[in-house]
Design a protein around this motif. Structure first.
Motif, mmCIF file in Angstrom:
data_model
loop_
_atom_site.group_PDB
_atom_site.id
_atom_site.type_symbol
_atom_site.label_atom_id
_atom_site.label_comp_id
_atom_site.label_asym_id
_atom_site.label_seq_id
_atom_site.Cartn_x
_atom_site.Cartn_y
_atom_site.Cartn_z
ATOM 1 N N LEU A 123 -39.702 1.062 26.216
ATOM 2 C CA LEU A 123 -41.062 1.451 26.586
ATOM 3 C C LEU A 123 -41.275 2.902 26.178
ATOM 4 O O LEU A 123 -40.504 3.774 26.564
ATOM 5 N N GLY A 178 -47.095 11.044 35.706
ATOM 6 C CA GLY A 178 -46.567 10.016 36.605
ATOM 7 C C GLY A 178 -46.791 8.610 36.075
ATOM 8 O O GLY A 178 -46.169 7.655 36.534
ATOM 9 N N SER A 218 -44.268 5.436 36.391
ATOM 10 C CA SER A 218 -44.833 4.300 37.133
ATOM 11 C C SER A 218 -44.660 3.007 36.349
ATOM 12 O O SER A 218 -44.326 1.964 36.908
ATOM 13 N N LYS A 235 -41.061 1.947 36.178
ATOM 14 C CA LYS A 235 -40.708 1.395 37.485
ATOM 15 C C LYS A 235 -41.261 -0.025 37.652
ATOM 16 O O LYS A 235 -40.558 -0.920 38.134
ATOM 17 N N MET A 236 -42.516 -0.223 37.226
ATOM 18 C CA MET A 236 -43.138 -1.543 37.352
ATOM 19 C C MET A 236 -42.342 -2.585 36.566
ATOM 20 O O MET A 236 -42.074 -3.688 37.061
ATOM 21 N N ALA A 237 -41.931 -2.214 35.342
ATOM 22 C CA ALA A 237 -41.152 -3.154 34.522
ATOM 23 C C ALA A 237 -39.850 -3.516 35.237
ATOM 24 O O ALA A 237 -39.477 -4.688 35.322
ATOM 25 N N LYS A 246 -39.207 -3.409 38.398
ATOM 26 C CA LYS A 246 -39.526 -4.195 39.580
ATOM 27 C C LYS A 246 -39.661 -5.663 39.174
ATOM 28 O O LYS A 246 -39.156 -6.556 39.836
ATOM 29 N N VAL A 260 -34.927 -5.563 39.800
ATOM 30 C CA VAL A 260 -33.978 -4.515 40.190
ATOM 31 C C VAL A 260 -34.135 -4.222 41.695
ATOM 32 O O VAL A 260 -35.257 -4.147 42.203
ATOM 33 N N SER A 282 -34.587 -2.807 45.329
ATOM 34 C CA SER A 282 -35.616 -1.817 45.644
ATOM 35 C C SER A 282 -35.048 -0.431 45.971
ATOM 36 O O SER A 282 -35.691 0.571 45.675
ATOM 37 N N ARG A 307 -36.051 2.844 43.769
ATOM 38 C CA ARG A 307 -36.601 4.043 44.387
ATOM 39 C C ARG A 307 -35.962 5.290 43.794
ATOM 40 O O ARG A 307 -36.641 6.263 43.497
ATOM 41 N N ALA A 347 -37.343 5.776 40.349
ATOM 42 C CA ALA A 347 -38.724 6.248 40.399
ATOM 43 C C ALA A 347 -38.784 7.741 40.710
ATOM 44 O O ALA A 347 -39.519 8.489 40.066
ATOM 45 N N ILE A 348 -37.981 8.185 41.664
ATOM 46 C CA ILE A 348 -37.996 9.599 42.054
ATOM 47 C C ILE A 348 -37.512 10.484 40.907
ATOM 48 O O ILE A 348 -38.153 11.465 40.540
ATOM 49 N N TYR A 351 -39.972 10.417 37.900
ATOM 50 C CA TYR A 351 -41.198 11.160 38.191
ATOM 51 C C TYR A 351 -40.952 12.667 38.090
ATOM 52 O O TYR A 351 -41.732 13.398 37.491
ATOM 53 N N ILE A 377 -34.306 -0.256 28.530
ATOM 54 C CA ILE A 377 -33.788 -1.126 29.586
ATOM 55 C C ILE A 377 -32.725 -2.069 29.029
ATOM 56 O O ILE A 377 -32.933 -2.733 28.010
ATOM 57 N N PHE A 417 -27.770 -0.779 37.730
ATOM 58 C CA PHE A 417 -28.456 -1.672 38.665
ATOM 59 C C PHE A 417 -27.549 -2.197 39.774
ATOM 60 O O PHE A 417 -28.012 -2.837 40.711
#
Lengths: 430, 163
Positions: B29, B42, B46, B49-51, B53, B57, B59, B63, B66-67, B70, B89, B162
């Motif tokens: 991506l 962001g 985001s 992270k969505m991909a 999710k 993967v 949660s 997280r 994502a942190i 970001y 990925i 993961f």
């Protein structure tokens, strides 16, 4: 990922009325709707009963369902619990007390208000915050559509959700016990009915998440009650029975007013309303990109419960009326420490909320990666207009539907048109 | 030129293997980031992270990704002149590359100390530049690689496994 759980929905789909206008498909926050073969289809697992599609549909294909007043006849002792939004539905000419009295004339033996319990509920939230210092922010569970949205799209935030029954359910549980103990009414004779502003609360009464069912015996829409109440208003206006009204807690019908009520200077609150805003804030919480709040109040409807689709009045007018009622009418303080005892004994706790796995493309990451690769490949060939003419909300969802075998490339109207044009050119050249 | 490596305990071998063989990711991506574009800052993390999710993967791991992502994305927006972000990925891990357009980090070791910051007033007024960015990234990832040229571009690479 398939699970076989059956989901109750207060959203009803009237397929024969659908004209395939695509409006509902575009507004659904969980991509639960598709138009296939010219008719709307709903994915039971994805729908969170927020009611946005009901407001969007002008053809009566997506309509709300709620219990009818008729069902109250089945019980000997009938109790109504009025949502705080009820107070905002009547014009200035009708006093709040008269609006409540009208309920007695509709056959209820007792009329309770959600606003009775808000002060105690605020105390419960504060104690919850104190006993769960490791969880911040705590997210309100009052709006069932938001709880379901978190289950569907933000399962990682489920531990942050306030694991307590909603104020109306707390009131129902407490009152059922009280009637049983003090008036000796057998449980089977008691009927407790919520008078609700939105379909997610109807769904919550009929299929609660994380709690015991049968707290209430039904959920009747404010719309239906309002229509019937108008008929009995003249009698209600002349009814001189003494009733207590609880106006202070009516502020909870409006997100911001609820947040202001809870903010005692020690806890920092945030009020968020309207699904797009709710989603934006939930994303920020998930990424920890947000100021440190203690408690966040979420409502899927504009401005809070006053914005629900089962109300009669516009949310802004309703909230202005409620503000006015709070400022002119005298509030009666509702006191019974029994409620806090029930809270302390864990009576209002709910079992841990579980996610719904719609986000996962597959339970196996290798298969999921394969699928995602194909989704990206297909998406790259689609026009990227997100026109929804294919019946899927966006190009990427069409790509997903194709990979899942639920649609084909031919569903893309824009590509089809290009193809037809090219073919015509070829024919002319020949 | 300065280089910095951090491996969480138990991940060094796998990570070295990755950087030796540089396998092709299953999904790639790509995003480009504008300088001081705080409105869109962001977005890239985001979407990555969505991909992840959607790939299922866990949660808690999501997280952390994502942190860290970001923070690194904000670094490119707020402290550098923008740049590129690539999310690679693989079935077992994600590697995110943040390649900014400068001006480079003078002393990476120093910038890993919580509270150390070189941010200017405009950035601080926006609520960024508290000097917690890089330490926060390090806290959340399994591998952190920084390669920077003073006055030039900085490459930040993070890996999170993961399981």
């Amino acid at each position: 990922m398939e699970d076989n759980k059956k989901y109750f929905h207060a959203l009803q789909v009237k397929t024969q009325k659908c004209v395939a206008c695509m409006k509902c498909v575009r507004v659904c926050p969980t991509a639960a709707l598709r138009i296939r073969d010219g008719k709307v289809q709903m994915d039971e697992k994805r729908c969170i009963d927020c009611g946005r599609c009901i407001s969007a549909c002008k053809y009566g294909a997506l309509v709300p369902w709620s219990d009818s007043l008729e069902i109250t006849k089945a019980k000997k002792y009938k109790v109504a619990i009025l949502s705080t939004a009820y107070a905002g539905q009547f014009s200035d000419k009708v006093s709040y007390a008269t609006a409540i009295k009208a309920m007695y004339h509709l056959g209820f033996d007792e009329v309770l208000e959600e606003s009775m319990i808000t002060e105690y509920y605020g105390k419960m939230i504060k104690e919850y915050l104190k006993s769960h210092p490791q969880i911040r922010p705590v997210l309100s569970s009052n709006c069932p559509a938001v709880v379901r949205l978190i289950q569907v799209r933000f399962p990682s935030l489920l531990p942050n959700v306030l694991h307590l029954e909603s104020p109306m359910s707390v009131l129902a549980m407490y009152y059922r016990q009280k009637l049983h103990l003090e008036k000796n009414i057998p449980d089977a004779d008691i009927g407790i009915y919520q008078i609700v502003p939105c379909i997610s609360q109807v769904t919550a009464v009929h299929q609660p998440e994380g709690n015991i069912s049968d707290i209430e015996n039904g959920a009747i829409s404010i719309q239906e009650v309002f229509g019937e109440a108008l008929q009995v208003l003249p009698e209600a206006a002349h009814d001189d029975r003494k009733i207590e009204i609880h106006t202070k807690g009516l502020s909870w019908s409006v997100s911001r007013m609820e947040a202001a009520d809870l903010d005692d200077g020690r806890i920092k609150t945030l009020a968020v309303s309207g699904i797009p805003n709710v989603i934006e804030i939930l994303l920020k919480i998930e990424n920890q990109q947000i100021d440190p709040y203690d408690f966040i109040i979420f409502h899927s409807c504009t401005d809070g419960c006053v914005g629900g689709v089962l109300n009669v009045e516009n949310p802004f007018i309703a909230s202005s009326r409620i503000r006015h009622i709070i400022s002119i009418e005298k509030d009666t303080k509702f006191e019974d420490d029994q409620i806090m005892e029930l809270f302390q004994s864990g009576e209002f706790k709910v079992t841990p909320l579980e996610g719904r796995s719609i986000m996962k493309l597959s339970s196996d990451i290798k298969t999921a990666l394969e699928k995602m690769k194909r989704i990206h490949q297909i998406n790259a060939t689609l026009p990227g207009l997100d026109c929804s003419a294919c019946g899927s909300p966006t190009c990427i969802t069409l790509a997903e539907d194709i990979v899942e075998g639920k649609a084909t490339m031919e569903d893309c109207v824009v590509l089809l048109r290009k193809k037809v044009k090219n073919n015509r050119k070829k024919v002319i050249e020949v | 030129m300065a280089e910095y490596w951090f491996y969480r305990e138990g991940y060094e071998e796998q990570a070295r293997e990755h950087f030796k063989t540089l396998p092709d990711p299953a999904i790639k991506l790509e995003f480009s980031i504008g300088e001081r574009d705080f409105v869109n800052a962001g977005n890239a993390s985001s979407q990555i992270k969505m991909a992840l999710k959607r790939l299922g993967v866990d949660s808690a791991i999501l997280r952390r990704i994502a942190i860290a992502a970001y923070e690194a994305e904000i670094n490119e927006t707020a402290h550098a002149r923008g740049g590129d972000i690539t999310g690679n990925i693989y079935p077992e891990y994600v590697l995110i590359r943040f390649y900014d357009k400068g001006p480079g980090i003078d002393d990476i070791e120093q910038s890993m100390i919580p509270g150390f910051s070189t941010a200017d007033d405009q950035v601080r007024e926006m609520g960024f530049g508290a000097g917690l960015g890089l330490p926060n990234i390090k806290k959340n990832v399994d591998v952190l690689h920084i390669d920077s040229v003073t006055g030039g571009r900085t490459l930040v690479e993070i890996i999170v496994y993961f399981s």
